[in-house]
Design a protein around this motif. Structure first.
Motif, PDB file in Angstrom:
ATOM      1  N   UNK A  35       0.827  -1.205   0.000  1.00  0.00           N
ATOM      2  CA  UNK A  35       0.000   0.000   0.000  1.00  0.00           C
ATOM      3  C   UNK A  35       0.863   1.258   0.000  1.00  0.00           C
ATOM      4  N   UNK A  36       1.957   1.214   0.733  1.00  0.00           N
ATOM      5  CA  UNK A  36       2.832   2.380   0.817  1.00  0.00           C
ATOM      6  C   UNK A  36       3.479   2.662  -0.541  1.00  0.00           C
ATOM      7  N   UNK A  37       3.988   1.611  -1.195  1.00  0.00           N
ATOM      8  CA  UNK A  37       4.616   1.800  -2.512  1.00  0.00           C
ATOM      9  C   UNK A  37       3.575   2.226  -3.538  1.00  0.00           C
ATOM     10  N   UNK A  38       2.403   1.576  -3.507  1.00  0.00           N
ATOM     11  CA  UNK A  38       1.343   1.894  -4.455  1.00  0.00           C
ATOM     12  C   UNK A  38       0.906   3.352  -4.315  1.00  0.00           C
ATOM     13  N   UNK A  39       0.707   3.804  -3.098  1.00  0.00           N
ATOM     14  CA  UNK A  39       0.271   5.186  -2.866  1.00  0.00           C
ATOM     15  C   UNK A  39       1.298   6.171  -3.412  1.00  0.00           C
ATOM     16  N   UNK A  40       2.579   5.909  -3.152  1.00  0.00           N
ATOM     17  CA  UNK A  40       3.593   6.846  -3.643  1.00  0.00           C
ATOM     18  C   UNK A  40       3.696   6.797  -5.162  1.00  0.00           C
ATOM     19  N   UNK A  41       3.621   5.601  -5.750  1.00  0.00           N
ATOM     20  CA  UNK A  41       3.745   5.497  -7.201  1.00  0.00           C
ATOM     21  C   UNK A  41       2.582   6.198  -7.899  1.00  0.00           C
ATOM     22  N   UNK A  42       1.355   5.985  -7.435  1.00  0.00           N
ATOM     23  CA  UNK A  42       0.196   6.647  -8.032  1.00  0.00           C
ATOM     24  C   UNK A  42       0.316   8.155  -7.865  1.00  0.00           C
ATOM     25  N   UNK A  43       0.753   8.601  -6.686  1.00  0.00           N
ATOM     26  CA  UNK A  43       0.919  10.042  -6.460  1.00  0.00           C
ATOM     27  C   UNK A  43       1.981  10.636  -7.373  1.00  0.00           C
ATOM     28  N   UNK A  44       3.097   9.951  -7.522  1.00  0.00           N
ATOM     29  CA  UNK A  44       4.159  10.420  -8.414  1.00  0.00           C
ATOM     30  C   UNK A  44       3.642  10.575  -9.835  1.00  0.00           C
ATOM     31  N   UNK A  45       2.905   9.578 -10.313  1.00  0.00           N
ATOM     32  CA  UNK A  45       2.447   9.577 -11.697  1.00  0.00           C
ATOM     33  C   UNK A  45       1.230  10.467 -11.916  1.00  0.00           C
ATOM     34  N   UNK A  46       0.635  10.945 -10.839  1.00  0.00           N
ATOM     35  CA  UNK A  46      -0.485  11.882 -10.948  1.00  0.00           C
ATOM     36  C   UNK A  46      -0.010  13.331 -10.979  1.00  0.00           C
ATOM     37  N   UNK A  47       1.289  13.539 -10.774  1.00  0.00           N
ATOM     38  CA  UNK A  47       1.845  14.882 -10.769  1.00  0.00           C
ATOM     39  C   UNK A  47       2.598  15.196 -12.047  1.00  0.00           C
ATOM     40  N   UNK A  48       3.779  15.745 -11.920  1.00  0.00           N
ATOM     41  CA  UNK A  48       4.604  16.142 -13.057  1.00  0.00           C
ATOM     42  C   UNK A  48       5.013  14.901 -13.862  1.00  0.00           C
ATOM     43  N   UNK A  49       4.550  14.824 -15.093  1.00  0.00           N
ATOM     44  CA  UNK A  49       4.788  13.634 -15.900  1.00  0.00           C
ATOM     45  C   UNK A  49       6.260  13.445 -16.237  1.00  0.00           C
ATOM     46  N   UNK A  50       6.943  14.539 -16.517  1.00  0.00           N
ATOM     47  CA  UNK A  50       8.362  14.431 -16.846  1.00  0.00           C
ATOM     48  C   UNK A  50       9.171  13.946 -15.640  1.00  0.00           C
ATOM     49  N   UNK A  51       8.824  14.425 -14.464  1.00  0.00           N
ATOM     50  CA  UNK A  51       9.501  13.959 -13.253  1.00  0.00           C
ATOM     51  C   UNK A  51       9.238  12.468 -13.054  1.00  0.00           C
ATOM     52  N   UNK A  52       8.002  12.042 -13.266  1.00  0.00           N
ATOM     53  CA  UNK A  52       7.660  10.629 -13.102  1.00  0.00           C
ATOM     54  C   UNK A  52       8.450   9.767 -14.079  1.00  0.00           C
ATOM     55  N   UNK A  53       8.550  10.222 -15.330  1.00  0.00           N
ATOM     56  CA  UNK A  53       9.325   9.451 -16.315  1.00  0.00           C
ATOM     57  C   UNK A  53      10.777   9.355 -15.904  1.00  0.00           C
ATOM     58  N   UNK A  54      11.324  10.437 -15.377  1.00  0.00           N
ATOM     59  CA  UNK A  54      12.722  10.444 -14.953  1.00  0.00           C
ATOM     60  C   UNK A  54      12.940   9.471 -13.793  1.00  0.00           C
ATOM     61  N   UNK A  55      12.057   9.501 -12.805  1.00  0.00           N
ATOM     62  CA  UNK A  55      12.184   8.606 -11.650  1.00  0.00           C
ATOM     63  C   UNK A  55      12.066   7.148 -12.081  1.00  0.00           C
ATOM     64  N   UNK A  56      11.151   6.867 -12.994  1.00  0.00           N
ATOM     65  CA  UNK A  56      10.907   5.488 -13.427  1.00  0.00           C
ATOM     66  C   UNK A  56      11.867   5.031 -14.522  1.00  0.00           C
ATOM     67  N   UNK A  57      12.698   5.950 -15.027  1.00  0.00           N
ATOM     68  CA  UNK A  57      13.651   5.587 -16.069  1.00  0.00           C
ATOM     69  C   UNK A  57      12.997   5.280 -17.396  1.00  0.00           C
ATOM     70  N   UNK A  58      11.967   6.028 -17.759  1.00  0.00           N
ATOM     71  CA  UNK A  58      11.203   5.774 -18.970  1.00  0.00           C
ATOM     72  C   UNK A  58      11.564   6.767 -20.069  1.00  0.00           C
ATOM     73  N   UNK A  59      11.658   6.286 -21.281  1.00  0.00           N
ATOM     74  CA  UNK A  59      11.923   7.150 -22.428  1.00  0.00           C
ATOM     75  C   UNK A  59      10.649   7.893 -22.826  1.00  0.00           C
ATOM     76  N   UNK A  60      10.799   8.856 -23.723  1.00  0.00           N
ATOM     77  CA  UNK A  60       9.648   9.602 -24.236  1.00  0.00           C
ATOM     78  C   UNK A  60       8.619   8.659 -24.838  1.00  0.00           C
ATOM     79  N   UNK A  61       9.082   7.626 -25.506  1.00  0.00           N
ATOM     80  CA  UNK A  61       8.164   6.684 -26.147  1.00  0.00           C
ATOM     81  C   UNK A  61       7.350   5.860 -25.167  1.00  0.00           C
ATOM     82  N   UNK A  62       7.750   5.865 -23.893  1.00  0.00           N
ATOM     83  CA  UNK A  62       7.022   5.102 -22.875  1.00  0.00           C
ATOM     84  C   UNK A  62       6.209   6.011 -21.951  1.00  0.00           C
ATOM     85  N   UNK A  63       5.914   7.199 -22.435  1.00  0.00           N
ATOM     86  CA  UNK A  63       5.148   8.159 -21.648  1.00  0.00           C
ATOM     87  C   UNK A  63       3.810   7.573 -21.187  1.00  0.00           C
TER      88      UNK A  63
END
Length: 260
Positions: A35-63
């Motif tokens: 629950x703790x990881x899920x809550x933080x991950x959903x919160x991260x991805x609900x905010x700044x998309x570019x920051x979320x991609x950077x944290x998750x190590x995702x390329x532009x194509x995986x937006x």
């Protein structure tokens, strides 16, 4: 026998069924951490998309993976064995196992995950993107985060039999068998026989075939020595030696001639 598997980076789409219920997943001792990881991950991805991609190590194509994570609490869920895809899972072929082998898979397979910690293949989860190598802003590196809850839960899940550890290094960091459990743990390295080098693709494929062979044959080795004999009986070329000290895992090399 408990078989520890890595997840796949690529995953099938979420289903149309009921959404995730973390309390219904196996290994309930991990529920609070999930629950703790899920809550933080959903919160991260609900905010700044570019920051979320950077944290998750995702390329532009995986937006689109960021949007997928944003909806994790409401997306449909499917059995984890259907969500995980890729070379190892293609070779394992869970869907094509006979009924008895599927029952063995449900009892013995445990898939490690940066998000869920570890799940059974029958646990219903949505498709997601969050590797064990991710460092979430509030929780830090997930490999380190999971060590404490895993240390409390996994020894009981390991029971009293063989632990076959097929995880990659990033996922092995979340739980290292110790003491008596380590003594009945076997790790497997797949080598191209002519060169004695590990090649990623057929390493994964061979590990998937090994698990399928054991499940299909109904083989239930009780310890690493019995595993070596079982694999040889199934046609695999295996090199192994008992560890030099008590409480250390066995290391098995499976030699493969063809790279495929």
């Amino acid at each position: 026998m408990l078989v520890l598997l890595p997840p796949s980076e690529g995953k099938a789409a979420s289903g149309r069924g009921a959404p995730l219920r973390t309390e219904s997943l196996s290994l309930p001792g991990l529920t609070a951490a999930r629950e703790e990881v899920l809550t933080e991950l959903v919160g991260l991805c609900s905010g700044d998309e570019d920051k979320a991609r950077d944290v998750l190590g995702l390329s532009e194509g995986l937006r689109g993976e960021v949007a997928k994570n944003r909806e994790l609490r409401t997306a449909g869920a499917r059995p984890a064995g259907e969500i995980y895809t890729g070379v190892l899972y293609d070779a394992l072929g869970l869907a094509s196992l006979d009924a008895a082998a599927k029952r063995r898979a449900a009892r013995s397979l445990l898939v490690f995950s940066g998000l869920w910690g570890a799940v059974r293949v029958t646990d219903r989860i949505p498709s997601y993107r969050c590797s064990m190598g991710v460092k979430l802003p509030g929780l830090g590196a997930l490999g380190a985060y999971w060590r404490t809850p895993m240390a409390e839960v996994l020894p009981e899940a390991a029971g009293s039999g063989l632990v076959l550890d097929l995880r990659s290094a990033a996922y092995a960091a979340a739980w290292k068998p110790k003491g008596e459990v380590a003594g009945r743990t076997a790790t497997v390295r797949v080598l191209h026989a002519p060169t004695r080098k590990v090649v990623s693709h057929f390493n994964k494929a061979t590990k998937g075939r090994i698990v399928r062979s054991l499940l299909t044959a109904g083989t239930a080795p009780k310890d690493p020595a019995e595993l070596v004999e079982a694999l040889r009986d199934l046609g695999y070329v295996v090199e192994a030696a008992a560890p030099a000290r008590a409480g250390a895992a066995w290391a098995l090399d499976v030699l493969v001639d063809e790279v495929h």
